[in-house]
Design a protein around this motif. Structure first.
Motif, PDB file in Angstrom:
ATOM      1  N   PRO A  29      17.006 -16.650 -11.125  1.00  0.00           N
ATOM      2  CA  PRO A  29      18.312 -16.998 -10.580  1.00  0.00           C
ATOM      3  C   PRO A  29      19.503 -15.989 -10.797  1.00  0.00           C
ATOM      4  O   PRO A  29      20.239 -15.909 -10.186  1.00  0.00           O
ATOM      5  CB  PRO A  29      18.745 -18.437 -11.307  1.00  0.00           C
ATOM      6  CG  PRO A  29      17.216 -18.872 -11.586  1.00  0.00           C
ATOM      7  CD  PRO A  29      16.483 -17.634 -11.924  1.00  0.00           C
ATOM      8  N   GLU A  30      19.212 -15.088 -11.968  1.00  0.00           N
ATOM      9  CA  GLU A  30      20.246 -14.285 -12.112  1.00  0.00           C
ATOM     10  C   GLU A  30      20.175 -13.019 -11.564  1.00  0.00           C
ATOM     11  O   GLU A  30      21.024 -12.030 -11.754  1.00  0.00           O
ATOM     12  CB  GLU A  30      20.269 -14.185 -13.807  1.00  0.00           C
ATOM     13  CG  GLU A  30      20.679 -15.353 -14.634  1.00  0.00           C
ATOM     14  CD  GLU A  30      19.239 -16.191 -14.861  1.00  0.00           C
ATOM     15  OE1 GLU A  30      19.590 -17.115 -15.640  1.00  0.00           O
ATOM     16  OE2 GLU A  30      18.273 -15.719 -14.444  1.00  0.00           O
ATOM     17  N   GLN A  42      21.381 -15.619  -5.622  1.00  0.00           N
ATOM     18  CA  GLN A  42      19.841 -15.925  -5.950  1.00  0.00           C
ATOM     19  C   GLN A  42      19.827 -17.465  -6.431  1.00  0.00           C
ATOM     20  O   GLN A  42      18.840 -18.280  -5.832  1.00  0.00           O
ATOM     21  CB  GLN A  42      19.162 -15.407  -6.755  1.00  0.00           C
ATOM     22  CG  GLN A  42      17.780 -15.355  -6.831  1.00  0.00           C
ATOM     23  CD  GLN A  42      17.242 -14.811  -5.518  1.00  0.00           C
ATOM     24  OE1 GLN A  42      17.660 -14.215  -4.763  1.00  0.00           O
ATOM     25  NE2 GLN A  42      15.744 -15.446  -5.138  1.00  0.00           N
ATOM     26  N   SER A  43      20.549 -18.070  -7.063  1.00  0.00           N
ATOM     27  CA  SER A  43      20.482 -19.375  -7.506  1.00  0.00           C
ATOM     28  C   SER A  43      20.643 -20.393  -6.410  1.00  0.00           C
ATOM     29  O   SER A  43      19.720 -21.524  -6.453  1.00  0.00           O
ATOM     30  CB  SER A  43      21.334 -19.829  -8.664  1.00  0.00           C
ATOM     31  OG  SER A  43      22.866 -19.624  -8.156  1.00  0.00           O
ATOM     32  N   SER A  44      21.507 -20.278  -5.286  1.00  0.00           N
ATOM     33  CA  SER A  44      21.730 -20.956  -4.117  1.00  0.00           C
ATOM     34  C   SER A  44      20.499 -20.766  -3.347  1.00  0.00           C
ATOM     35  O   SER A  44      20.004 -21.790  -2.793  1.00  0.00           O
ATOM     36  CB  SER A  44      22.758 -20.533  -3.522  1.00  0.00           C
ATOM     37  OG  SER A  44      24.047 -20.828  -4.334  1.00  0.00           O
ATOM     38  N   ILE A  47      17.371 -20.334  -4.218  1.00  0.00           N
ATOM     39  CA  ILE A  47      16.317 -21.193  -4.936  1.00  0.00           C
ATOM     40  C   ILE A  47      16.537 -22.613  -4.665  1.00  0.00           C
ATOM     41  O   ILE A  47      15.830 -23.359  -4.308  1.00  0.00           O
ATOM     42  CB  ILE A  47      16.314 -20.773  -6.473  1.00  0.00           C
ATOM     43  CG1 ILE A  47      15.825 -19.386  -6.733  1.00  0.00           C
ATOM     44  CG2 ILE A  47      15.392 -21.962  -7.322  1.00  0.00           C
ATOM     45  CD1 ILE A  47      15.805 -18.965  -8.165  1.00  0.00           C
ATOM     46  N   ALA A  48      17.720 -22.960  -4.814  1.00  0.00           N
ATOM     47  CA  ALA A  48      18.189 -24.557  -4.665  1.00  0.00           C
ATOM     48  C   ALA A  48      17.910 -25.093  -3.201  1.00  0.00           C
ATOM     49  O   ALA A  48      17.494 -25.964  -3.076  1.00  0.00           O
ATOM     50  CB  ALA A  48      19.686 -24.628  -4.919  1.00  0.00           C
ATOM     51  N   GLU A  51      27.191 -15.557 -16.893  1.00  0.00           N
ATOM     52  CA  GLU A  51      26.101 -16.286 -16.880  1.00  0.00           C
ATOM     53  C   GLU A  51      25.465 -17.241 -18.045  1.00  0.00           C
ATOM     54  O   GLU A  51      25.935 -17.055 -18.948  1.00  0.00           O
ATOM     55  CB  GLU A  51      24.847 -15.355 -16.630  1.00  0.00           C
ATOM     56  CG  GLU A  51      24.964 -14.575 -15.603  1.00  0.00           C
ATOM     57  CD  GLU A  51      24.353 -15.285 -14.107  1.00  0.00           C
ATOM     58  OE1 GLU A  51      24.099 -16.366 -14.418  1.00  0.00           O
ATOM     59  OE2 GLU A  51      24.544 -14.912 -12.987  1.00  0.00           O
ATOM     60  N   GLN A  99      14.211 -24.331 -15.113  1.00  0.00           N
ATOM     61  CA  GLN A  99      15.522 -23.669 -14.671  1.00  0.00           C
ATOM     62  C   GLN A  99      15.457 -23.689 -12.942  1.00  0.00           C
ATOM     63  O   GLN A  99      16.421 -24.203 -12.278  1.00  0.00           O
ATOM     64  CB  GLN A  99      15.711 -22.415 -15.103  1.00  0.00           C
ATOM     65  CG  GLN A  99      17.202 -21.738 -14.729  1.00  0.00           C
ATOM     66  CD  GLN A  99      17.569 -20.264 -15.006  1.00  0.00           C
ATOM     67  OE1 GLN A  99      16.545 -19.767 -15.906  1.00  0.00           O
ATOM     68  NE2 GLN A  99      18.694 -19.855 -14.833  1.00  0.00           N
ATOM     69  N   ASN A 100      14.398 -23.381 -12.473  1.00  0.00           N
ATOM     70  CA  ASN A 100      14.344 -23.119 -10.979  1.00  0.00           C
ATOM     71  C   ASN A 100      13.915 -24.752 -10.592  1.00  0.00           C
ATOM     72  O   ASN A 100      14.798 -25.035  -9.623  1.00  0.00           O
ATOM     73  CB  ASN A 100      12.999 -22.362 -10.490  1.00  0.00           C
ATOM     74  CG  ASN A 100      13.180 -21.104 -10.807  1.00  0.00           C
ATOM     75  OD1 ASN A 100      14.285 -20.467 -10.731  1.00  0.00           O
ATOM     76  ND2 ASN A 100      12.183 -20.202 -11.170  1.00  0.00           N
ATOM     77  N   LEU A 113      17.535 -26.380 -10.509  1.00  0.00           N
ATOM     78  CA  LEU A 113      18.232 -25.798  -9.264  1.00  0.00           C
ATOM     79  C   LEU A 113      17.588 -26.446  -7.944  1.00  0.00           C
ATOM     80  O   LEU A 113      18.478 -26.975  -6.988  1.00  0.00           O
ATOM     81  CB  LEU A 113      18.138 -24.357  -9.071  1.00  0.00           C
ATOM     82  CG  LEU A 113      18.994 -23.583 -10.234  1.00  0.00           C
ATOM     83  CD1 LEU A 113      18.314 -21.957 -10.128  1.00  0.00           C
ATOM     84  CD2 LEU A 113      20.416 -23.698 -10.168  1.00  0.00           C
ATOM     85  N   GLU A 145      21.825 -26.891 -14.630  1.00  0.00           N
ATOM     86  CA  GLU A 145      20.780 -25.846 -14.712  1.00  0.00           C
ATOM     87  C   GLU A 145      20.338 -25.825 -16.119  1.00  0.00           C
ATOM     88  O   GLU A 145      19.051 -25.530 -16.492  1.00  0.00           O
ATOM     89  CB  GLU A 145      21.575 -24.332 -14.618  1.00  0.00           C
ATOM     90  CG  GLU A 145      20.525 -23.338 -14.437  1.00  0.00           C
ATOM     91  CD  GLU A 145      21.483 -22.106 -13.928  1.00  0.00           C
ATOM     92  OE1 GLU A 145      20.728 -21.066 -13.494  1.00  0.00           O
ATOM     93  OE2 GLU A 145      22.632 -22.041 -14.269  1.00  0.00           O
TER      94      GLU A 145
END
Length: 316
Positions: free
Chosen positions: A96-97, A102-104, A106-107, A238, A298-299, A302, A308
């Protein structure tokens, strides 16, 4: 809050057990389990994979590919902890970082490839420098790394724990081939594979990665503090990833590979010598936490729209 059904295919392995441990007791998920005698029963695995809202694959590459082929329910989402899909089109890379967006990604993804443990240290330290132009993509990059023996799986764990005098430091991949190289090159945005030299230490878990740089060879001959400034700015705010203050020291006790064991944290250090025009980028994290099961949870958070940090230890 809707309860999400989670099936960990391969829950008896090191990563699977740790993911399960992080999910047990959560009221927002229901863990689906396969009977031990049916772990190799394709029909039962197919049923559970298709009953799950999210399937987490903790399997060898070929078995992970087979598991995906068994999924017929278009609603089932997948997190694959193997290396089978990490550079495959249609799969979001589960770091995600890695970028601000990237976190979006993955979500919103149906298919997420959990990163390898070693690549995260390289990507976290190198990619921001490539993206800002301080480090040209064509620069020859070296990655040296040290992992706890748990990264080698059940057989290596058994061998180390049974040994009376285990080797304190065991380099491997001396053929300069490793399954993590494709994702390192792709997501660090390098033109060439890095020269990667991993090693196992006589401790169960924890990780250090090292990227040495000859600053005199780079355009503009940047100072180490400039590298630090880029990384500190990138990771400001972060949740799990931080950058240690820039300091000139010969040694520091916090560069213990075990310092973040059982957490999902990663910390980056930048060291440099302006007279020699050299720098060293270091990342410390848990090979089983941020490097594997912590990253998977964590993934999952998301993908489920959860906070998170749910189910993840923050403090060392």
């Amino acid at each position: 809050m809707t309860t999400a059904r989670i099936f960990i295919d391969g829950e008896a392995g090191t990563t699977g057990l740790q993911i399960r441990e992080r999910l047990e007791g959560r009221s927002d998920v229901e863990l689906l389990s396969i009977a031990p005698e049916k772990r190799k029963d394709a029909a039962e695995r197919r049923r559970l994979l298709n009953d799950a809202d999210v399937a987490i694959l903790c399997l060898p590459d070929e078995a992970a590919i087979e598991a995906v082929s068994l999924i017929e329910n278009p609603q089932t989402r997948v997190i694959d902890a193997s290396s089978a899909h990490r550079v495959k089109e249609g799969w979001a890379y589960g770091f995600p970082e890695m970028t601000r967006t990237q976190s979006s990604a993955i979500a919103e993804a149906r298919f997420v490839a959990n990163p390898g443990c070693y690549p995260q240290g390289l990507i976290a330290t190198v990619r921001p420098l490539v993206e800002t132009g301080l480090l040209p993509a064509g620069t020859p990059v070296t990655l040296n790394a040290l992992s706890g023996y748990s990264g080698g799986g059940r057989k290596m764990i058994e061998d180390y724990e049974a040994a009376e005098d285990p080797a304190p430091f065991m380099p491997y991949a001396l053929t300069l081939k490793h399954k993590h190289l494709p994702e390192m090159r792709a997501y660090a945005k390098l033109d060439h594979d890095p020269l990667f030299q991993p090693a196992v230490g006589a401790f169960a878990q924890g990780m250090l990665t090292f990227v040495p740089l000859q600053l005199w060879s780079l355009p503009g001959r940047p100072k180490a503090k400039q590298l630090f400034d880029v990384l500190a700015d990138r990771y400001d705010g972060e949740t799990f990833l931080s950058v240690a203050p820039y300091e000139t020291v010969d040694r520091i006790p916090t560069l213990d590979p075990r310092i973040f064991n059982d957490t999902n944290r990663m910390r980056i250090h930048v060291f440099g010598n302006d007279d020699r025009e050299q720098a060293l980028l270091v990342a410390v994290y848990d090979n089983l936490g941020k490097g594997a099961s912590g990253a998977a949870v964590q993934n999952l958070n998301l993908m489920l729209g959860r906070d998170e940090t749910t189910g993840l230890v923050m403090a060392a």
